[in-house]
Structures are given as structure tokens and as C-alpha cells.
Enzyme design. Structure first.
Site, short mmCIF file in Angstrom:
data_model
loop_
_atom_site.label_atom_id
_atom_site.label_comp_id
_atom_site.label_asym_id
_atom_site.label_seq_id
_atom_site.Cartn_x
_atom_site.Cartn_y
_atom_site.Cartn_z
N GLU A 1 -5.79 -4.29 10.79
CA GLU A 1 -4.75 -3.28 10.98
C GLU A 1 -5.08 -2.46 12.23
O GLU A 1 -5.88 -1.53 12.17
CB GLU A 1 -4.70 -2.34 9.77
N ASN B 1 0.87 -1.18 0.00
CA ASN B 1 0.00 0.00 0.00
C ASN B 1 0.91 1.23 0.00
O ASN B 1 1.42 1.63 1.03
CB ASN B 1 -0.89 -0.02 1.26
N TRP B 2 1.07 1.80 -1.19
CA TRP B 2 1.99 2.94 -1.32
C TRP B 2 1.42 4.22 -0.72
O TRP B 2 2.14 5.19 -0.55
CB TRP B 2 2.33 3.17 -2.79
N LYS B 3 0.12 4.25 -0.46
CA LYS B 3 -0.53 5.48 0.02
C LYS B 3 -0.19 6.63 -0.96
O LYS B 3 -0.07 6.36 -2.15
CB LYS B 3 -0.11 5.79 1.46
N GLY C 1 2.63 -0.89 4.41
CA GLY C 1 2.71 0.52 4.05
C GLY C 1 4.16 0.94 3.84
O GLY C 1 4.75 0.70 2.78
N GLY C 2 4.75 1.56 4.87
CA GLY C 2 6.10 2.12 4.76
C GLY C 2 7.12 1.18 4.12
O GLY C 2 7.87 1.60 3.22
N SER D 1 3.05 -1.57 10.64
CA SER D 1 4.50 -1.62 10.89
C SER D 1 5.12 -2.99 10.64
O SER D 1 5.99 -3.43 11.39
CB SER D 1 4.80 -1.12 12.31
P1 PGA Z 1 2.59 0.67 7.78
O1 PGA Z 1 1.15 0.87 7.08
O2 PGA Z 1 3.13 -0.65 7.28
O3 PGA Z 1 3.40 1.85 7.32
O4 PGA Z 1 2.35 0.66 9.24
C1 PGA Z 1 0.28 -0.20 6.90
C2 PGA Z 1 -0.99 0.30 6.25
O5 PGA Z 1 -1.40 1.42 6.54
O6 PGA Z 1 -1.61 -0.42 5.44
#
Ligand code: PGA
Length: 245
Positions: free
Chosen positions: A161, A11-13, A227-228, A206
Site C-alpha cells: 500500500e 478495511n472499514w477503518k 478502504g473507502g 484508492s
Molecule cells: P483506500 O484505503 O482504499 O481508502 O485508499 C486502503 C487502505 O488503507 O487499506
């Protein structure tokens, strides 16, 4: 992990660019798709690009199929550009863009109607966890989707999540995550036992190469929503490899 094929979703956001895409696609193509399924959810604008064998996913979708809804993108349009998956109800959308359980459910329906696979995100806030409301919150979020579907679809993915673990560096322990995943599967079983057993439930919050192997080894954790760490080719591919049983 069980017989369910592990699924790892990037998920690149609101991040990334064509350079990162050009770096990421060949690396994902090298993974063994019979061992781990991967999906890349970029911002909408890149979804029209050629992804080769890599599966495309969107980060959101309109609940409507067409009309005067400036700025929206329909599930049918996503299908037309080759998307397979859509993330729905991410906690950032719920918190910052007013997506209620009802809106999430409508979007899931629109996505299934277009023949795409929704990745439905659920999760509790830190305050809800501290007040012991986690399972109630999750149950309400899962049921609000399941209750409006005419039937249980075999094309549904859930992602647990915990809001307090997203982008914070805090990760749920395996026990905390497994407890919620087990409960989500129990809820799904009350709709259809067999489909509940084949539904993939991802963990997100995370996830990193260092913690992914342990998380993915839990019985009811079938992969991750990343995400990150999905913005770094080496980290993301290492997480995908850790999902292989
Ligand atoms: P994160 O984000 O891995 O940066 O915590 C996960 C997400 O929001 O899907």
C-alpha cells in the site's frame, strides 16, 4: 492473475455500523468463494457479531497474549470470536500509533502463534518514492518480519500500500505496483521458493471498481486491500468480482 486464489479484504477503518454490516453480509455471501476469497475487517466491537459464511478480520492486534495492556485485544481473543485474518502494520498504525518494524514483526508472530493469518502491510511515502527509495523501504519492511519468524509460514499475506495512494484518490499505475509486488515475491523467494509462489500479495490504495480489473490482471497482484470503497456494498462487491480471473 496466477493460480493463487484471489483475496479481497475490506478495511472499514473507524467507519461503519450494524446497518452497513447487515447490508454487506448477504451481498458477500452471494460471491463465489471458490473464485474469490473475501474478508471483512470491521472495528473490533462488531467482530463478536454473527457474520454467517463471511470471513472476519481484525484491523490490528496486541503483540502480547495477555496482561496489563489496557485497551488491547489479543490474537487468541480474535480467534475465539471467529476471526481468520488480522491486518498488521497498516501505514496509519505506523504513522499515528507508533508501530515500528519491530512492533509489526512481534504482532505478526503473535497472530501466527494464535493460528490466524496476518495481512502484513508495507509501503513507501511519497517522499521515499520521489527519492527513489521505494524498493529499499519495502525490502526493509518485508525482511524485518521474515527475519524473526522461525520458519516461513504458508499463512502469510502481504499488502503493498503506497502511503501516497491511501485515501487520496491517487493509485499506483499497474507498472509501479507490479514492480513492487514482483520485488516482494523475489524477497520471499530467498526464504522459500515454493511458499513465495503461493503467498498472496495484495495491492491497496484508492482501489475502485474502475481501476481494480486492470490492477488485478497483473501477474503478481493477487487481490486488494480496500478502504473507502469497502464502505459501499455495490462498489466493494464489484471489486471482488473484478478479482475473479
Ligand atoms: P483506500 O484505503 O482504499 O481508502 O485508499 C486502503 C487502505 O488503507 O487499506
Amino acid at each position: 492473475m496466477s493460480a493463487r486464489l484471489p483475496l479481497v479484504v475490506a478495511n472499514w477503518k473507524l467507519n461503519g455500523n450494524r446497518d452497513l454490516l447487515a447490508e454487506m453480509l448477504p451481498a458477500l455471501t452471494e460471491l463465489d468463494a471458490s473464485q474469490v476469497e473475501t474478508v471483512l475487517c470491521t472495528p473490533f466491537v462488531y467482530l463478536g457479531d454473527e457474520f454467517g459464511d463471511v470471513q472476519k478480520g481484525a484491523q490490528s492486534v496486541a503483540s502480547q497474549s495477555s496482561g496489563a495492556f489496557t485497551g488491547e485485544v489479543s490474537a487468541q481473543m480474535l480467534r475465539e470470536v471467529g476471526c481468520h485474518y488480522v491486518i498488521i502494520g497498516h501505514s496509519e498504525r505506523r504513522a499515528m500509533f507508533g508501530e515500528t518494524d519491530n512492533v509489526v514483526a512481534q504482532k505478526v508472530k503473535a497472530t501466527l502463534d494464535a493460528g490466524l493469518i496476518p495481512i502484513v502491510c508495507v509501503g513507501e511515502t511519497e517522499q521515499e518514492r520521489e527519492s527513489d527509495a521505494t524498493l529499499d523501504v519495502i525490502t526493509k519492511q518485508v525482511k524485518s518480519v521474515m527475519d524473526i519468524l522461525p520458519s516461513f509460514s504458508d499463512s502469510l499475506v502481504f499488502a503493498y500500500e503506497p502511503v501516497w495512494a491511501i485515501g487520496t484518490g491517487k493509485t499506483a499505475t499497474c507498472e509501479q505496483a507490479e514492480e513492487v509486488h514482483y520485488n516482494i515475491r523475489q524477497i520471499l523467494m530467498s526464504y522459500n521458493h515454493e511458499l513465495a509462489m503461493s503467498t498472496r500479495i495484495l495491492y491497496g490504495g484508492s482501489v475502485k471498481p474502475e481501476n481494480s480489473k486492470e490492477l488485478f490482471s497483473s501477474e503478481n497482484i493477487d487481490g486488494g486491500l480496500i478502504g473507502g470503497a469497502s464502505l459501499d456494498v455495490e462498489s466493494f462487491t464489484a471489486i471482488c468480482e473484478n478479482a475473479v480471473a
